[in-house]
Design an enzyme around this catalytic site. Structure first.
Site, short mmCIF file in Angstrom:
data_model
loop_
_atom_site.label_atom_id
_atom_site.label_comp_id
_atom_site.label_asym_id
_atom_site.label_seq_id
_atom_site.Cartn_x
_atom_site.Cartn_y
_atom_site.Cartn_z
N ARG A 25 10.07 -7.33 13.09
CA ARG A 25 8.66 -7.00 13.28
C ARG A 25 7.88 -7.21 11.98
O ARG A 25 6.75 -7.71 12.00
CB ARG A 25 8.54 -5.55 13.76
CG ARG A 25 7.14 -4.99 13.85
CD ARG A 25 6.24 -5.76 14.77
NE ARG A 25 6.75 -5.85 16.12
CZ ARG A 25 6.30 -6.72 17.02
NH1 ARG A 25 5.35 -7.59 16.69
NH2 ARG A 25 6.79 -6.75 18.24
N LYS B 180 -2.82 5.97 -4.21
CA LYS B 180 -3.93 6.87 -3.90
C LYS B 180 -3.71 8.26 -4.50
O LYS B 180 -2.56 8.72 -4.58
CB LYS B 180 -4.10 7.00 -2.38
CG LYS B 180 -4.11 5.68 -1.64
CD LYS B 180 -4.26 5.86 -0.14
CE LYS B 180 -3.95 4.57 0.59
NZ LYS B 180 -2.49 4.36 0.78
N ILE C 250 -3.32 -3.20 7.11
CA ILE C 250 -2.00 -2.90 6.51
C ILE C 250 -1.03 -2.38 7.57
O ILE C 250 -0.74 -1.19 7.63
CB ILE C 250 -2.14 -1.92 5.33
CG1 ILE C 250 -3.07 -0.73 5.68
CG2 ILE C 250 -2.68 -2.64 4.10
CD1 ILE C 250 -3.05 0.36 4.60
N TYR D 124 2.69 9.85 -0.19
CA TYR D 124 3.75 9.26 0.63
C TYR D 124 5.14 9.54 0.06
O TYR D 124 6.14 9.40 0.76
CB TYR D 124 3.58 7.73 0.74
CG TYR D 124 2.31 7.28 1.41
CD1 TYR D 124 1.44 8.17 2.04
CD2 TYR D 124 1.96 5.93 1.40
CE1 TYR D 124 0.28 7.74 2.64
CE2 TYR D 124 0.79 5.49 2.00
CZ TYR D 124 -0.05 6.39 2.63
OH TYR D 124 -1.21 5.94 3.21
N LYS E 177 2.44 -1.41 9.42
CA LYS E 177 3.65 -0.78 8.90
C LYS E 177 4.76 -0.97 9.91
O LYS E 177 4.54 -0.86 11.12
CB LYS E 177 3.39 0.70 8.67
CG LYS E 177 4.56 1.48 8.15
CD LYS E 177 4.38 2.97 8.41
CE LYS E 177 4.72 3.30 9.85
NZ LYS E 177 4.63 4.72 10.16
N SER E 178 5.95 -1.25 9.42
CA SER E 178 7.13 -1.31 10.28
C SER E 178 8.36 -1.15 9.41
O SER E 178 8.32 -1.43 8.21
CB SER E 178 7.19 -2.64 11.04
OG SER E 178 8.38 -2.70 11.83
N VAL E 179 9.47 -0.69 10.01
CA VAL E 179 10.74 -0.67 9.28
C VAL E 179 11.71 -1.67 9.90
O VAL E 179 12.84 -1.80 9.45
CB VAL E 179 11.38 0.75 9.27
CG1 VAL E 179 10.53 1.71 8.46
CG2 VAL E 179 11.60 1.27 10.69
N ASN F 59 4.83 -9.92 12.07
CA ASN F 59 3.47 -9.45 11.77
C ASN F 59 2.80 -10.30 10.70
O ASN F 59 1.57 -10.34 10.62
CB ASN F 59 3.49 -7.99 11.32
CG ASN F 59 3.64 -7.01 12.47
OD1 ASN F 59 3.49 -7.38 13.64
ND2 ASN F 59 3.95 -5.76 12.15
N HIS G 156 -7.75 9.54 -1.84
CA HIS G 156 -7.12 9.47 -0.52
C HIS G 156 -7.98 10.09 0.59
O HIS G 156 -8.04 9.57 1.70
CB HIS G 156 -5.76 10.16 -0.58
CG HIS G 156 -4.78 9.66 0.43
ND1 HIS G 156 -3.42 9.68 0.22
CD2 HIS G 156 -4.95 9.12 1.65
CE1 HIS G 156 -2.81 9.18 1.28
NE2 HIS G 156 -3.71 8.84 2.17
N ASP H 256 0.84 -1.19 0.00
CA ASP H 256 0.00 0.00 0.00
C ASP H 256 0.88 1.25 0.00
O ASP H 256 1.68 1.46 0.91
CB ASP H 256 -0.90 0.00 1.25
CG ASP H 256 -1.83 1.20 1.28
OD1 ASP H 256 -2.96 1.07 0.78
OD2 ASP H 256 -1.43 2.26 1.81
#
Length: 265
Positions: free
Chosen positions: A238, A81, A230, A56, A232-234, A242, A112, A51
């Site tokens: 993790r 979006k 959805i 972004y 999110k992680s960097v 997830n 969006h 996504d």
């Protein structure tokens, strides 16, 4: 059912044309090399749904990560979006998104946020045209309420495939979910952890009972409600954990307990 590495994540079908995995990888607030690396990690971990959004500023990195991953394009569901301030410039914006992503088409294109009063229907007509032209497989909205959705349906006879909204256990609203389902609109939730206290005793107890962490309980709760989510992680660890939603199922009682967190806001 969409296959993930050693996992099975259910999908929902959008208008008979696109299979949208109930678990996706969100990229909001991740830019540059961090976005590229996170998407590579997500695809490696088995995510098959990405996504992004014009807003972004990371479509190029998302597209490059997808190309470099070696995962076939037709195995990955890609959403982007249109910002509301691009009303009237839909075609040019989609051209830019597709060029940045390096794709001939995206699987889902969302408005969006609702554009300024009176412009929503005109934007929606352009979205329907893009779908007819095959540049997007499905079209939808984000941050719309049911009244906004009804306006689009009344004016065009075409419903959004998806409404992506801020969601999580504390925001659970059975009536709102039912309202979307009555209209044939899939609910997709973003910021599942920002809206949730992962230290809540209900979540920690249920997590302990299943030998998982509270974050996975939240994600599994979405999937069992057939609400797309959805996270999110960097962080590579993790991102991987997830995605590990197989191997445990929440009971009806546990689902009801998590639903009830909304009443404690």
């Amino acid at each position: 059912m969409g296959k993930m590495e050693g996992m099975t994540i259910p999908s929902v079908t959008l208008g008979g044309v696109a299979e949208m995995p109930l678990l996706g990888f969100g990229t909001w607030q991740i830019r540059g090399d961090a976005a590229y690396e996170a998407v590579r990690e997500a695809l490696e971990a088995g995510y098959r749904h990405l996504d992004t959004a014009t807003m972004y500023g990371n479509e190029a990195e998302v597209g490059r990560a997808l190309r470099d991953s070696g995962v076939p394009r037709d195995e990955v569901f890609v959403t982007t979006k249109l910002p509301p301030d691009r009303a009237g410039r839909e075609r040019a914006t989609l051209d830019q998104s597709l060029a940045a992503l390096g794709l001939d088409a995206v699987d889902l294109w969302l408005i969006h946020w609702p554009p300024s009063r009176g412009k929503s229907v005109a934007v929606w007509r352009e979205f329907l045209t893009a779908r007819e032209e095959g540049r997007v497989r499905a079209v939808g909205v984000s941050n719309y309420d049911l009244g906004d959705i009804d306006e689009l349906i009344a004016e065009t006879g075409e419903k959004p495939a998806v409404n992506q909204i801020r969601f999580g256990p504390t925001l659970y609203d059975a009536k709102l979910v039912a309202g979307h389902r009555e209209r044939g609109v899939v609910v997709e939730g973003y910021s599942p952890f920002k809206t949730t206290n992962l230290h809540d005793p209900v979540l920690t107890r249920i997590a302990t009972a299943h030998g998982v962490d509270p974050a996975r309980v939240v994600l599994r709760w979405h999937v069992q409600h057939e609400i797309v989510v959805i996270p999110k992680s960097v962080t590579p660890e993790r991102i991987a954990t997830n995605a590990q939603l197989d191997g445990f199922v929440l009971t009806n009682e546990e689902m009801a307990e998590i639903d009830a967190l909304a009443g404690r806001r």
